[in-house]
Motif scaffolding. Structure first.
Motif, PDB file in Angstrom:
ATOM      1  N   VAL A  12       0.843  -1.208   0.000  1.00  0.00           N
ATOM      2  CA  VAL A  12       0.000   0.000   0.000  1.00  0.00           C
ATOM      3  C   VAL A  12       0.871   1.248   0.000  1.00  0.00           C
ATOM      4  CG1 VAL A  12      -1.650   1.350   1.342  1.00  0.00           C
ATOM      5  CG2 VAL A  12      -1.977  -1.118   1.087  1.00  0.00           C
ATOM      6  N   ASN A  13       1.882   1.269   0.850  1.00  0.00           N
ATOM      7  CA  ASN A  13       2.771   2.441   0.912  1.00  0.00           C
ATOM      8  C   ASN A  13       3.580   2.602  -0.367  1.00  0.00           C
ATOM      9  OD1 ASN A  13       2.785   3.828   3.719  1.00  0.00           O
ATOM     10  ND2 ASN A  13       2.731   1.668   4.219  1.00  0.00           N
ATOM     11  N   CYS A  14       3.948   1.494  -0.984  1.00  0.00           N
ATOM     12  CA  CYS A  14       4.702   1.554  -2.236  1.00  0.00           C
ATOM     13  C   CYS A  14       3.859   2.187  -3.346  1.00  0.00           C
ATOM     14  CB  CYS A  14       5.149   0.150  -2.636  1.00  0.00           C
ATOM     15  SG  CYS A  14       6.279   0.123  -4.041  1.00  0.00           S
ATOM     16  N   GLU A  15       2.568   1.917  -3.333  1.00  0.00           N
ATOM     17  CA  GLU A  15       1.676   2.503  -4.329  1.00  0.00           C
ATOM     18  C   GLU A  15       1.441   3.987  -4.089  1.00  0.00           C
ATOM     19  OE1 GLU A  15      -1.783   0.111  -3.940  1.00  0.00           O
ATOM     20  OE2 GLU A  15      -0.980  -1.604  -5.068  1.00  0.00           O
ATOM     21  N   GLN A  16       1.560   4.421  -2.842  1.00  0.00           N
ATOM     22  CA  GLN A  16       1.273   5.812  -2.496  1.00  0.00           C
ATOM     23  C   GLN A  16       2.515   6.711  -2.519  1.00  0.00           C
ATOM     24  OE1 GLN A  16      -0.664   5.777   1.324  1.00  0.00           O
ATOM     25  NE2 GLN A  16      -2.602   4.996   0.496  1.00  0.00           N
ATOM     26  N   GLU A  17       3.716   6.141  -2.499  1.00  0.00           N
ATOM     27  CA  GLU A  17       4.920   6.947  -2.339  1.00  0.00           C
ATOM     28  C   GLU A  17       5.116   7.973  -3.455  1.00  0.00           C
ATOM     29  OE1 GLU A  17       8.618   4.818  -2.447  1.00  0.00           O
ATOM     30  OE2 GLU A  17       8.024   3.587  -4.161  1.00  0.00           O
ATOM     31  N   VAL A  18       4.612   7.673  -4.637  1.00  0.00           N
ATOM     32  CA  VAL A  18       4.789   8.578  -5.772  1.00  0.00           C
ATOM     33  C   VAL A  18       4.115   9.931  -5.522  1.00  0.00           C
ATOM     34  CG1 VAL A  18       2.731   7.744  -6.984  1.00  0.00           C
ATOM     35  CG2 VAL A  18       4.620   8.731  -8.283  1.00  0.00           C
ATOM     36  N   HIS A  19       3.091   9.947  -4.686  1.00  0.00           N
ATOM     37  CA  HIS A  19       2.371  11.191  -4.418  1.00  0.00           C
ATOM     38  C   HIS A  19       3.127  12.122  -3.476  1.00  0.00           C
ATOM     39  CE1 HIS A  19      -1.019   9.443  -6.465  1.00  0.00           C
ATOM     40  NE2 HIS A  19      -1.109   8.450  -5.599  1.00  0.00           N
ATOM     41  N   TYR A  20       4.190  11.625  -2.855  1.00  0.00           N
ATOM     42  CA  TYR A  20       4.925  12.427  -1.880  1.00  0.00           C
ATOM     43  C   TYR A  20       6.375  12.666  -2.300  1.00  0.00           C
ATOM     44  CZ  TYR A  20       0.875  10.993   0.838  1.00  0.00           C
ATOM     45  OH  TYR A  20      -0.406  10.761   1.270  1.00  0.00           O
ATOM     46  N   LEU A  21       6.639  12.508  -3.588  1.00  0.00           N
ATOM     47  CA  LEU A  21       7.992  12.726  -4.103  1.00  0.00           C
ATOM     48  C   LEU A  21       8.161  14.170  -4.578  1.00  0.00           C
ATOM     49  CD1 LEU A  21       8.501   9.506  -6.256  1.00  0.00           C
ATOM     50  CD2 LEU A  21       9.569  10.020  -4.050  1.00  0.00           C
ATOM     51  N   PRO A  22       9.317  14.784  -4.303  1.00  0.00           N
ATOM     52  CA  PRO A  22       9.593  16.111  -4.878  1.00  0.00           C
ATOM     53  C   PRO A  22       9.734  15.985  -6.397  1.00  0.00           C
ATOM     54  CG  PRO A  22      11.126  15.571  -3.082  1.00  0.00           C
ATOM     55  CD  PRO A  22      10.409  14.316  -3.433  1.00  0.00           C
ATOM     56  N   LYS A  23       9.420  17.069  -7.097  1.00  0.00           N
ATOM     57  CA  LYS A  23       9.556  17.058  -8.549  1.00  0.00           C
ATOM     58  C   LYS A  23      11.035  17.008  -8.921  1.00  0.00           C
ATOM     59  CE  LYS A  23       5.271  19.573  -9.526  1.00  0.00           C
ATOM     60  NZ  LYS A  23       4.663  20.780 -10.156  1.00  0.00           N
ATOM     61  N   VAL A  24      11.391  16.015  -9.736  1.00  0.00           N
ATOM     62  CA  VAL A  24      12.799  15.814 -10.097  1.00  0.00           C
ATOM     63  C   VAL A  24      13.345  17.027 -10.850  1.00  0.00           C
ATOM     64  CG1 VAL A  24      14.409  14.376 -11.403  1.00  0.00           C
ATOM     65  CG2 VAL A  24      12.516  13.311 -10.156  1.00  0.00           C
ATOM     66  N   MET A  25      12.527  17.617 -11.721  1.00  0.00           N
ATOM     67  CA  MET A  25      12.975  18.788 -12.481  1.00  0.00           C
ATOM     68  C   MET A  25      13.305  19.956 -11.540  1.00  0.00           C
ATOM     69  SD  MET A  25      10.511  18.862 -15.868  1.00  0.00           S
ATOM     70  CE  MET A  25      11.269  20.386 -16.390  1.00  0.00           C
ATOM     71  N   GLY A  26      12.498  20.120 -10.505  1.00  0.00           N
ATOM     72  CA  GLY A  26      12.756  21.184  -9.543  1.00  0.00           C
ATOM     73  C   GLY A  26      14.030  20.945  -8.752  1.00  0.00           C
ATOM     74  N   LEU A  27      14.268  19.689  -8.357  1.00  0.00           N
ATOM     75  CA  LEU A  27      15.500  19.352  -7.631  1.00  0.00           C
ATOM     76  C   LEU A  27      16.728  19.552  -8.527  1.00  0.00           C
ATOM     77  CD1 LEU A  27      14.376  16.079  -5.793  1.00  0.00           C
ATOM     78  CD2 LEU A  27      14.606  18.365  -4.812  1.00  0.00           C
ATOM     79  N   SER A  28      16.597  19.158  -9.792  1.00  0.00           N
ATOM     80  CA  SER A  28      17.715  19.341 -10.733  1.00  0.00           C
ATOM     81  C   SER A  28      18.019  20.815 -10.946  1.00  0.00           C
ATOM     82  CB  SER A  28      17.382  18.674 -12.072  1.00  0.00           C
ATOM     83  OG  SER A  28      17.176  17.286 -11.919  1.00  0.00           O
ATOM     84  N   ALA A  29      16.983  21.648 -10.957  1.00  0.00           N
ATOM     85  CA  ALA A  29      17.190  23.090 -11.103  1.00  0.00           C
ATOM     86  C   ALA A  29      17.957  23.657  -9.912  1.00  0.00           C
ATOM     87  CB  ALA A  29      15.840  23.795 -11.244  1.00  0.00           C
ATOM     88  N   ILE A  30      17.662  23.165  -8.721  1.00  0.00           N
ATOM     89  CA  ILE A  30      18.391  23.607  -7.522  1.00  0.00           C
ATOM     90  C   ILE A  30      19.849  23.160  -7.604  1.00  0.00           C
ATOM     91  CG2 ILE A  30      18.573  23.324  -5.016  1.00  0.00           C
ATOM     92  CD1 ILE A  30      15.532  23.018  -4.934  1.00  0.00           C
ATOM     93  N   GLU A  31      20.073  21.920  -8.052  1.00  0.00           N
ATOM     94  CA  GLU A  31      21.440  21.398  -8.154  1.00  0.00           C
ATOM     95  C   GLU A  31      22.255  22.142  -9.204  1.00  0.00           C
ATOM     96  OE1 GLU A  31      21.414  16.744  -6.932  1.00  0.00           O
ATOM     97  OE2 GLU A  31      20.387  17.212  -8.804  1.00  0.00           O
TER      98      GLU A  31
END
Length: 334
Positions: A12-31
């Motif tokens: 159940v948690n594995c199916e829901q984890e995608v909803h709580y991930l930061p946007k990869v594009m936003g993280l890459s922009a910070i990096e």
């Protein structure tokens, strides 16, 4: 919880984890932020997360509070273009939101004290407005699936299936390793389920338990985690923990408390250091009521000196020792 329920909760948690991930594009922009850019850099973000780790240690908050605060911070930073001057308010708001979800109400730090201890320049109303913005933008209710969620489930499953009772896994050590990884923005790109499994395998390989390694393989197959992903993040975890274990690494929860105060406050503090001459106590004339009054006077003056040293109008790194808030209160009022 039996094995079947644990595996079901894991799915159940594995199916829901995608909803709580930061946007990869936003993280890459910070990096990719270059030095001198007006946007927040990865170094700036990592330093602020270390401050959050220090604050959670100082106030006696749980690992769950810290991990949730970092999750909220990364998701918000990856969504919005933030200027560095607003980062302190945002990070402290995330910590306060997380604490209100995970901590007992009696253990919550008052907002004004949180700002004062954090040496920030904003007000209580500023923090309240920022909390409202963050919760609305992230549509945050009261939970999030994080790497700590999976780490706890993996730990329970490993212990419930292990036949070798001499083999033990320290959950406290695993949590500390997770906190070290979260101080690097690169780990925010990892799926929580994969990062937690990489940490678990790292520790199981250290204790050399064949039974537990087989259990992690079963978990990997159950969650359909690709070998390439697990190998990639296992290498990243190993490198991070190796760097963190080096003596050159300054650990957030081992640093000494530092305050930056004004000259007038410093002079005031120096005045408390002088020890006045005490009158000789006559023998056989011990007055218990006078003794209690004198103790109260000394404690009140001690509290004033502590208050004056915790100015909220100065900026600087906050590196508290490994203390608990409860111990601090016992010290002040013992």
């Amino acid at each position: 919880m039996d094995a079947f329920k644990l595996m079901k909760e894991l799915r159940v948690n594995c199916e829901q984890e995608v909803h709580y991930l930061p946007k990869v594009m936003g993280l890459s922009a910070i990096e990719s932020t270059a030095p001198g850019d007006s946007r927040i850099s990865a170094k700036c973000r990592d330093a602020k997360v270390e401050d959050l780790w220090s604050l959670t240690s100082f106030f006696g908050y749980s690992t769950q509070t810290f991990v949730l605060a970092v999750n909220l911070l990364d998701r918000f930073l990856a969504m919005m273009k933030i200027q560095p001057k607003h980062l302190s308010c945002i990070s402290l708001s995330c910590l306060h939101i997380a604490a209100k979800v995970t901590e007992e109400e009696c253990n919550l730090t008052p907002t004004d004290e949180l700002i004062r201890i954090g040496q920030c320049r904003f007000t209580v109303s500023d923090l309240a407005r920022m909390e409202k913005i963050i919760t609305e933008k992230l549509n945050f209710k009261s939970k999030a699936v994080t790497a700590l969620t999976f780490l706890h489930l993996y730990h329970q499953i490993a212990l419930s299936h292990c036949t070798d009772r001499k083999t033990t896994l320290s959950l406290e050590k695993l949590e500390a390793q997770l906190k070290a990884c979260l101080c690097r923005i690169s780990f925010s790109k990892a799926k929580p389920s994969v990062l937690a499994l990489a940490l678990l395998r790292q520790e199981i390989e250290a204790v050399q338990s064949e039974d537990m390694l087989e259990i992690t393989s079963h978990i990997q197959r159950h969650l359909k985690i690709a070998d390439a992903d697990l190998v990639l993040w296992s290498k990243c975890v190993a490198q991070c923990l190796s760097d963190y274990a080096s003596p050159e690494c300054s650990k957030p929860d081992h640093r000494k408390l530092q305050w930056i105060v004004s000259r007038r406050t410093a002079q005031s503090l120096h005045s408390y250091r002088s020890v006045p001459e005490l009158p000789t106590i006559p023998e056989g004339c011990w007055d218990e009521s006078e003794s209690e009054d004198s103790c109260e006077d000394m404690m009140s003056s001690g509290e004033e000196s502590l208050s004056s040293s915790l100015g909220s109008d100065a900026e600087g790194s906050f590196f508290p020792p490994h203390l608990r808030r409860q111990n601090q209160r016992q010290y002040l009022y013992a």
